[in-house]
Design a protein around this motif. Structure first.
Motif, mmCIF file in Angstrom:
data_model
loop_
_atom_site.group_PDB
_atom_site.id
_atom_site.type_symbol
_atom_site.label_atom_id
_atom_site.label_comp_id
_atom_site.label_asym_id
_atom_site.label_seq_id
_atom_site.Cartn_x
_atom_site.Cartn_y
_atom_site.Cartn_z
ATOM 1 N N GLY A 8 0.809 -1.199 0.000
ATOM 2 C CA GLY A 8 0.000 0.000 0.000
ATOM 3 C C GLY A 8 0.848 1.257 0.000
ATOM 4 N N GLY A 9 0.182 2.393 -0.153
ATOM 5 C CA GLY A 9 0.894 3.655 -0.147
ATOM 6 C C GLY A 9 0.029 4.762 -0.707
ATOM 7 N N SER A 10 0.671 5.857 -1.037
ATOM 8 C CA SER A 10 -0.026 7.020 -1.583
ATOM 9 C C SER A 10 0.366 7.212 -3.039
ATOM 10 N N VAL A 11 -0.613 7.567 -3.856
ATOM 11 C CA VAL A 11 -0.383 7.742 -5.285
ATOM 12 C C VAL A 11 -1.338 8.795 -5.806
ATOM 13 N N GLN A 12 -0.951 9.445 -6.879
ATOM 14 C CA GLN A 12 -1.836 10.415 -7.505
ATOM 15 C C GLN A 12 -2.852 9.712 -8.391
ATOM 16 N N ALA A 13 -3.976 10.363 -8.586
ATOM 17 C CA ALA A 13 -5.017 9.821 -9.452
ATOM 18 C C ALA A 13 -4.447 9.500 -10.828
ATOM 19 N N GLY A 14 -4.846 8.355 -11.338
ATOM 20 C CA GLY A 14 -4.325 7.879 -12.616
ATOM 21 C C GLY A 14 -3.125 6.970 -12.488
ATOM 22 N N GLY A 15 -2.561 6.915 -11.303
ATOM 23 C CA GLY A 15 -1.379 6.094 -11.070
ATOM 24 C C GLY A 15 -1.722 4.653 -10.772
ATOM 25 N N SER A 62 -16.952 -1.861 -9.493
ATOM 26 C CA SER A 62 -16.232 -0.593 -9.361
ATOM 27 C C SER A 62 -14.778 -0.679 -9.808
ATOM 28 N N VAL A 63 -14.244 -1.899 -9.966
ATOM 29 C CA VAL A 63 -12.827 -2.032 -10.319
ATOM 30 C C VAL A 63 -12.599 -2.786 -11.614
ATOM 31 N N LYS A 64 -13.667 -3.274 -12.228
ATOM 32 C CA LYS A 64 -13.511 -4.030 -13.478
ATOM 33 C C LYS A 64 -12.786 -3.197 -14.537
ATOM 34 N N GLY A 65 -11.824 -3.832 -15.181
ATOM 35 C CA GLY A 65 -11.065 -3.157 -16.219
ATOM 36 C C GLY A 65 -9.900 -2.336 -15.704
ATOM 37 N N ARG A 66 -9.822 -2.150 -14.396
ATOM 38 C CA ARG A 66 -8.725 -1.354 -13.817
ATOM 39 C C ARG A 66 -7.836 -2.195 -12.896
ATOM 40 N N ASP A 83 -4.583 -0.235 -11.452
ATOM 41 C CA ASP A 83 -4.235 0.789 -12.436
ATOM 42 C C ASP A 83 -5.348 1.827 -12.530
ATOM 43 N N SER A 84 -5.018 2.952 -13.119
ATOM 44 C CA SER A 84 -6.001 4.039 -13.307
ATOM 45 C C SER A 84 -6.713 4.357 -11.997
ATOM 46 N N LEU A 85 -5.934 4.501 -10.942
ATOM 47 C CA LEU A 85 -6.518 4.715 -9.621
ATOM 48 C C LEU A 85 -7.246 6.045 -9.540
ATOM 49 N N THR A 116 -3.764 -3.062 4.421
ATOM 50 C CA THR A 116 -2.750 -2.111 3.976
ATOM 51 C C THR A 116 -3.476 -0.906 3.375
ATOM 52 N N GLN A 117 -3.012 0.282 3.716
ATOM 53 C CA GLN A 117 -3.711 1.515 3.333
ATOM 54 C C GLN A 117 -3.307 1.950 1.930
ATOM 55 N N VAL A 118 -4.308 2.310 1.146
ATOM 56 C CA VAL A 118 -4.101 2.905 -0.172
ATOM 57 C C VAL A 118 -4.771 4.278 -0.168
ATOM 58 N N THR A 119 -3.995 5.302 -0.521
ATOM 59 C CA THR A 119 -4.518 6.663 -0.573
ATOM 60 C C THR A 119 -4.261 7.233 -1.965
ATOM 61 N N VAL A 120 -5.334 7.692 -2.611
ATOM 62 C CA VAL A 120 -5.234 8.253 -3.953
ATOM 63 C C VAL A 120 -5.675 9.712 -3.893
ATOM 64 N N SER A 121 -4.820 10.606 -4.326
ATOM 65 C CA SER A 121 -5.151 12.028 -4.253
ATOM 66 C C SER A 121 -5.152 12.679 -5.628
#
Length: 121
Positions: A8-15, A62-66, A83-85, A116-121
């Motif tokens: 897990g971790g932090s990522v920007q949108a689209g990452g 909500s996650v199909k295709g990604r 992908d494409s978060l 595990t934490q996932v953060t998308v900003s």
């Protein structure tokens, strides 16, 4: 069955991020496992499930295709490639194993990892 999530971790949108769920070496092949997530203030959401031996996974809408779930036999893990978060993917992600009752993402699972934490900003 002991489960340990990582990645897990932090990522920007689209990452992208890749989560791993490590299983005991002696986990039976016919055990069903799944990835769930829980966002703050929301219920658990099943996002992907498959049998530990492999085969065709099932994904939440909500996650199909990604998102893609797969097994790494060398590492004895089941991985979740995301992908494409989107910001709405922000949540604590859990892996679970051994369906007690129900089917697919509707299973009640016996064993859970710590998350595990996932953060998308």
């Amino acid at each position: 069955v002991q489960l340990v999530e990582s990645g897990g971790g932090s990522v920007q949108a689209g990452g992208s991020l890749r989560l791993s769920c490590a299983f005991d070496a002696y986990t039976p092949a016919n055990v069903r496992m799944a990835w769930f997530r829980q966002a703050p203030g929301k219920d658990y959401e099943g996002i992907a499930t498959m049998y530990f031996r492999g085969g065709q996974p099932t994904y939440g809408d909500s996650v199909k295709g990604r998102f893609t779930v797969s097994r790494d036999t060398a590492k004895n893990t089941v991985d979740l490639q995301m992908d494409s978060l989107k910001p709405e993917d922000t949540a604590m992600y859990f892996c679970a194993a051994h369906c007690l009752r129900g089917q697919g993402l509707g299973c009640q699972f016996a064993h859970w990892g710590q998350g595990t934490q996932v953060t998308v900003s």
